[in-house]
Scaffold this active site. Structure first.
Site, mmCIF file in Angstrom:
data_model
loop_
_atom_site.group_PDB
_atom_site.id
_atom_site.type_symbol
_atom_site.label_atom_id
_atom_site.label_comp_id
_atom_site.label_asym_id
_atom_site.label_seq_id
_atom_site.Cartn_x
_atom_site.Cartn_y
_atom_site.Cartn_z
ATOM 1 N N HIS A 27 6.627 -9.412 -1.617
ATOM 2 C CA HIS A 27 5.355 -8.732 -1.838
ATOM 3 C C HIS A 27 5.316 -7.382 -1.130
ATOM 4 C CE1 HIS A 27 4.498 -10.909 1.981
ATOM 5 N NE2 HIS A 27 3.837 -9.812 2.277
ATOM 6 N N GLU A 94 0.006 -8.062 -2.049
ATOM 7 C CA GLU A 94 -0.809 -8.647 -0.985
ATOM 8 C C GLU A 94 -1.908 -7.665 -0.632
ATOM 9 O OE1 GLU A 94 -0.591 -9.029 3.788
ATOM 10 O OE2 GLU A 94 1.201 -9.723 2.731
ATOM 11 N N ASN A 98 -9.203 -6.474 6.638
ATOM 12 C CA ASN A 98 -9.591 -6.557 8.046
ATOM 13 C C ASN A 98 -11.107 -6.689 8.073
ATOM 14 O OD1 ASN A 98 -6.959 -6.163 9.334
ATOM 15 N ND2 ASN A 98 -7.043 -4.161 8.368
ATOM 16 N N HIS A 121 2.889 4.860 -4.218
ATOM 17 C CA HIS A 121 2.143 4.132 -5.236
ATOM 18 C C HIS A 121 2.772 2.767 -5.485
ATOM 19 C CE1 HIS A 121 5.370 6.152 -7.549
ATOM 20 N NE2 HIS A 121 5.388 5.021 -8.249
ATOM 21 N N GLU A 167 0.839 3.717 -10.601
ATOM 22 C CA GLU A 167 1.555 4.263 -11.749
ATOM 23 C C GLU A 167 1.534 3.208 -12.844
ATOM 24 O OE1 GLU A 167 5.958 6.094 -12.856
ATOM 25 O OE2 GLU A 167 5.677 5.060 -10.952
#
Length: 179
Positions: A27, A94, A98, A121, A167
């Site tokens: 990830h 992911e 916070n 990106h 993108e």
């Protein structure tokens, strides 16, 4: 039938050591200000599903692991099995929240494209770029670049709610770029 390669060779590229067999990119992580806003965007606009949410109360943050599931995909329903399965997948997104950041004003994270540049990106491939552009317009997605703009044609850049660049490409159009 085309010949299969094991990757391109360039200065600095070394043969993969045997010790790295089985390593996979699982990830990439983006920090998000408000998970509800970001989850709505990624699920509605890009069709992503949340595979697993992990909360870390003592550290005041939550992680959301997302992917675009293929039709007919089966995700384990038992929590521990689903967690293990999630961490064995390839190319997940992911989103890290916070706690408390949703109360802050404006965009609070650096998108990596303003100075000083760093992260650039993430990228989605789509089966029909023009249909995707129409879908983004219908969902009021913020564009950085439309397919007909700039020198790099048939490539789209949009922003997510935190200002990160995404993108968007159609694979069969990519053979015309970067020769």
């Amino acid at each position: 039938m085309s010949n299969q390669i094991q990757g391109e060779t360039h200065p600095g590229v070394e043969a993969a050591p045997a010790q790295t067999r089985g390593f996979r990119l699982n990830h990439s992580m983006l920090r998000v200000k408000d998970p509800e806003v970001s989850l709505r965007f990624y699920s509605r606009v890009f069709g992503m599903s949340v595979l697993r949410r992990l909360d870390f109360e003592e550290l005041n943050f939550s992680l959301y692991f997302l992917t675009c599931l293929d039709e007919g995909s089966t995700v384990p329903s038992e929590t521990d099995e689903r967690t293990n399965w999630t961490f064995s997948q390839v190319g997940l997104l992911e989103l890290t929240h916070n706690w408390g950041t949703e109360e802050q004003e404006g965009r609070i994270y650096h998108d990596g494209n303003a100075e000083p540049q760093g992260f650039g990106h993430i990228c989605f491939s789509v089966p029909d770029l023009q249909a995707a552009v129409t879908w983004f317009d219908a969902n009021e997605v913020e564009f950085i670049k439309r397919p007909e703009q700039g020198k790099l044609k048939d490539v789209v850049f949009v922003k997510d709610p935190d200002g990160y660049w995404i993108e968007v490409v159609q694979p069969d159009l990519m053979s015309r770029v970067g020769k």
